[in-house]
Scaffold this motif. Structure first.
Motif, PDB file in Angstrom:
ATOM      1  N   LYS A   1      31.131  36.909  37.689  1.00  0.00           N
ATOM      2  CA  LYS A   1      31.239  36.373  36.323  1.00  0.00           C
ATOM      3  C   LYS A   1      32.321  35.302  36.252  1.00  0.00           C
ATOM      4  O   LYS A   1      32.080  34.205  35.718  1.00  0.00           O
ATOM      5  N   TYR A   2      33.497  35.597  36.778  1.00  0.00           N
ATOM      6  CA  TYR A   2      34.590  34.636  36.673  1.00  0.00           C
ATOM      7  C   TYR A   2      34.385  33.434  37.583  1.00  0.00           C
ATOM      8  O   TYR A   2      34.774  32.314  37.230  1.00  0.00           O
ATOM      9  N   ARG A   3      33.755  33.618  38.727  1.00  0.00           N
ATOM     10  CA  ARG A   3      33.437  32.466  39.579  1.00  0.00           C
ATOM     11  C   ARG A   3      32.479  31.517  38.862  1.00  0.00           C
ATOM     12  O   ARG A   3      32.635  30.307  38.913  1.00  0.00           O
ATOM     13  N   LYS A   4      31.473  32.084  38.186  1.00  0.00           N
ATOM     14  CA  LYS A   4      30.513  31.256  37.440  1.00  0.00           C
ATOM     15  C   LYS A   4      31.199  30.542  36.273  1.00  0.00           C
ATOM     16  O   LYS A   4      30.936  29.371  36.004  1.00  0.00           O
ATOM     17  N   LEU A   5      32.067  31.254  35.574  1.00  0.00           N
ATOM     18  CA  LEU A   5      32.786  30.641  34.449  1.00  0.00           C
ATOM     19  C   LEU A   5      33.680  29.499  34.921  1.00  0.00           C
ATOM     20  O   LEU A   5      33.789  28.469  34.244  1.00  0.00           O
TER      21      LEU A   5
END
Length: 140
Positions: free
Chosen positions: A131-135
C-alpha cells in the motif's frame, strides 16, 4: 534453532522475516507521510526527523494508523520518550485537536486494553508495505 547467514547474498535468497517486513513497511509509511505532510515537527515547528507513534507500537491495530502518528523532531521525541516537561501530555492534547475527542478516546481504549490482534501476520504487513509503496509511486 538454526543459525542464519546474514550476508547480503543469503538475505536476498530467503523470504524476509515478519520483523524485517514490518521495518520495511514502517519505512515506506514514513517516507510517504513525510512526502505528503512535510517535515515540520507538529509540536515545536522545528525539522521533523522521525515519525512517532502517539500510542504504543505494541497496539497492533494502531501500528500503521496515520491517526496515531506524529511528525516530531529529535528534541521533542526525547522529551516525549522520557516524559519530560509533560511532553507526552502535549502530544495527547495535539492528537485530540487533530483527530477529535471521539477518535482519541477510541485509540486510548485500544491502548489501555491491549490484546493480541489476530490480523497481525505476514499477509497484513505485506499488504501495508505494498500500500505505501503504491502511494509513494502515485505521489511522485
Amino acid at each position: 534453532m538454526q543459525n542464519r547467514c546474514l550476508c547480503q547474498k543469503c538475505r536476498l535468497k530467503r523470504k524476509p522475516t515478519l520483523s524485517e517486513l514490518t521495518i520495511q513497511a514502517e519505512h515506506a509509511q514514513r517516507d510517504y507521510v513525510f512526502s505528503v505532510w512535510g517535515r515540520t515537527c507538529e509540536i515545536c515547528s522545528g525539522e521533523a526527523v522521525c515519525l512517532d507513534h502517539c500510542f504504543s507500537r505494541m497496539v497492533r491495530q494502531l501500528f500503521f494508523a496515520s491517526q496515531n502518528l506524529i511528525r516530531i523532531c529529535d528534541s521533542c521525541h526525547l522529551k516525549k520518550s522520557k516524559q519530560w516537561d509533560g511532553m507526552h501530555l502535549r502530544v495527547y492534547d495535539f492528537l485530540k485537536k487533530r483527530e477529535g475527542i471521539k477518535k482519541f478516546e477510541e485509540m486510548w481504549a485500544l491502548d489501555k486494553n491491549r490484546k493480541p490482534w489476530p490480523k497481525w501476520n505476514r499477509e497484513y504487513v505485506e499488504s501495508m508495505l505494498n500500500k505505501y509503496r503504491k502511494l509513494i509511486e502515485k505521489h511522485k
